[in-house]
Design a protein around this motif. Sequence first.
Motif, mmCIF file in Angstrom:
data_model
loop_
_atom_site.group_PDB
_atom_site.id
_atom_site.type_symbol
_atom_site.label_atom_id
_atom_site.label_comp_id
_atom_site.label_asym_id
_atom_site.label_seq_id
_atom_site.Cartn_x
_atom_site.Cartn_y
_atom_site.Cartn_z
ATOM 1 N N VAL A 63 0.842 -1.185 0.000
ATOM 2 C CA VAL A 63 0.000 0.000 0.000
ATOM 3 C C VAL A 63 0.887 1.249 0.000
ATOM 4 N N TRP A 64 0.349 2.333 -0.474
ATOM 5 C CA TRP A 64 1.077 3.604 -0.476
ATOM 6 C C TRP A 64 0.082 4.740 -0.534
ATOM 7 N N ASP A 65 0.529 5.900 -0.077
ATOM 8 C CA ASP A 65 -0.237 7.130 -0.222
ATOM 9 C C ASP A 65 0.194 7.821 -1.502
ATOM 10 N N LEU A 66 -0.764 8.180 -2.342
ATOM 11 C CA LEU A 66 -0.439 8.958 -3.533
ATOM 12 C C LEU A 66 0.352 10.206 -3.141
ATOM 13 N N LEU A 67 1.189 10.678 -4.039
ATOM 14 C CA LEU A 67 1.985 11.870 -3.753
ATOM 15 C C LEU A 67 1.063 13.067 -3.505
ATOM 16 N N GLY A 68 1.305 13.748 -2.377
ATOM 17 C CA GLY A 68 0.454 14.868 -1.997
ATOM 18 C C GLY A 68 -0.735 14.456 -1.159
ATOM 19 N N PHE A 69 -0.877 13.154 -0.900
ATOM 20 C CA PHE A 69 -1.980 12.612 -0.104
ATOM 21 C C PHE A 69 -1.411 11.924 1.137
ATOM 22 N N GLY A 70 -2.240 11.824 2.176
ATOM 23 C CA GLY A 70 -1.854 11.058 3.349
ATOM 24 C C GLY A 70 -0.512 11.498 3.895
ATOM 25 N N GLN A 71 0.398 10.534 4.031
ATOM 26 C CA GLN A 71 1.708 10.800 4.614
ATOM 27 C C GLN A 71 2.815 10.977 3.562
ATOM 28 N N SER A 72 2.452 10.932 2.283
ATOM 29 C CA SER A 72 3.449 11.110 1.227
ATOM 30 C C SER A 72 3.707 12.592 0.964
ATOM 31 N N ARG A 73 4.897 12.895 0.475
ATOM 32 C CA ARG A 73 5.272 14.258 0.118
ATOM 33 C C ARG A 73 5.431 14.364 -1.388
ATOM 34 N N ILE A 74 4.990 15.489 -1.931
ATOM 35 C CA ILE A 74 5.233 15.751 -3.348
ATOM 36 C C ILE A 74 6.252 16.875 -3.454
ATOM 37 N N ALA A 75 7.162 16.749 -4.388
ATOM 38 C CA ALA A 75 8.245 17.718 -4.528
ATOM 39 C C ALA A 75 7.702 19.075 -4.975
ATOM 40 N N PRO A 76 8.342 20.161 -4.544
ATOM 41 C CA PRO A 76 7.937 21.497 -5.000
ATOM 42 C C PRO A 76 7.935 21.562 -6.526
ATOM 43 N N GLY A 77 6.855 22.084 -7.069
ATOM 44 C CA GLY A 77 6.748 22.210 -8.515
ATOM 45 C C GLY A 77 6.165 20.997 -9.212
ATOM 46 N N ALA A 78 6.111 19.846 -8.537
ATOM 47 C CA ALA A 78 5.521 18.649 -9.138
ATOM 48 C C ALA A 78 3.994 18.742 -9.051
ATOM 49 N N VAL A 79 3.316 18.146 -9.997
ATOM 50 C CA VAL A 79 1.855 18.196 -10.076
ATOM 51 C C VAL A 79 1.301 16.809 -9.751
ATOM 52 N N PRO A 80 0.374 16.705 -8.786
ATOM 53 C CA PRO A 80 -0.155 15.388 -8.394
ATOM 54 C C PRO A 80 -1.221 14.865 -9.354
ATOM 55 N N SER A 81 -0.870 14.807 -10.613
ATOM 56 C CA SER A 81 -1.793 14.348 -11.648
ATOM 57 C C SER A 81 -1.861 12.830 -11.675
ATOM 58 N N ILE A 82 -2.853 12.312 -12.370
ATOM 59 C CA ILE A 82 -2.957 10.867 -12.555
ATOM 60 C C ILE A 82 -1.715 10.352 -13.287
ATOM 61 N N ALA A 83 -1.239 11.113 -14.264
ATOM 62 C CA ALA A 83 -0.046 10.687 -15.003
ATOM 63 C C ALA A 83 1.159 10.589 -14.079
ATOM 64 N N GLN A 84 1.344 11.575 -13.207
ATOM 65 C CA GLN A 84 2.479 11.537 -12.294
ATOM 66 C C GLN A 84 2.353 10.391 -11.297
ATOM 67 N N GLN A 85 1.151 10.163 -10.793
ATOM 68 C CA GLN A 85 0.954 9.060 -9.844
ATOM 69 C C GLN A 85 1.224 7.718 -10.518
ATOM 70 N N ALA A 86 0.874 7.590 -11.798
ATOM 71 C CA ALA A 86 1.136 6.340 -12.521
ATOM 72 C C ALA A 86 2.630 6.117 -12.689
ATOM 73 N N THR A 87 3.367 7.182 -12.980
ATOM 74 C CA THR A 87 4.822 7.081 -13.074
ATOM 75 C C THR A 87 5.410 6.661 -11.733
ATOM 76 N N THR A 88 4.877 7.238 -10.654
ATOM 77 C CA THR A 88 5.347 6.876 -9.312
ATOM 78 C C THR A 88 5.029 5.427 -8.990
#
Length: 282
Positions: free
Chosen positions: A62-87
């Motif tokens: 299990v994991w938290d999507l970037l920008g959700f829950g306890q995960s961190r998203i990098a400055p300037g990154a966009v928490p899009s579906i495309a980015q989450q799929a890459t992650t």
Amino acid sequence: MTTRPQAVPWKLYQRVPVAAGEAATGVFGEGPPVVLVHGTPASSYLWRNAVPTLARHHTVYVWDLLGFGQSRIAPGAVPSIAQQATTLAELVAHWGLTEPSLVGHDIGGGVVLRAHLVEQVPAAGIALLDAAVIGPWNTPFTEHQQRYAEAYRTMPPDVFADIITARLRTATYRPMTDAGTAAYLAPWAGAEGQKRWIDQVCAVSFNDTQDVVARLDRITVPTLVLWGQEDQWLPLSVGDRLVAAIPGAQSATIRGAGHFLTEDQPQAAADALVDFFGRHQP
């Protein structure tokens, strides 16, 4: 009458650096691998009452999507579906998984399918739970937030909290407990949480699933489309369209469940996944 399970403590203790931030992750159980991907505005907390059953048969990631829950998203990154799929593709490689079963809820369904069909993540099977894949799938509330993002971003935090609390309570068929509501809302608390909420709302776009929809007929692995029968956010007809678009897809519904079906009926949802993946092991 089904009794709602007692809330259990939930925290992800592992952190995995990824290109667009840091993912909070957890691994449970032993057996064929299953990766669970939540949607918006949830976190991995959504899976907490389903994981114990799944973990008796599978190694559950299990994991938290970037920008959700306890995960961190990098400055300037966009928490899009495309980015989450890459992650997700990065995490599958990090975990050393060669052919996991993939489970996606809400926009997590779009994430899972994009990871499989665009990022070329192999899968033994796929389960899509109340999934946002074939558009239009934005709810009127999401569209309103996108249209007036600056107003939502700058309104007093207590007013914003009242709005999203009322919205969250419509995600389940049965009344959500106060403890459950608080746990879902905790990552969105305060001015910083408010900003991240609007960031992820504005990042959600059907553009990220158009490539997926164009490839749905290429899915060859066993696929289950599982829906909460009383879903107020994405009606059963959305699931029916998804079943029709995926060759050989099987469908099932869970009574007494809304959009957050693992909140309403975690045992029934877990049992359905265990049964489906058990019947389709490679």
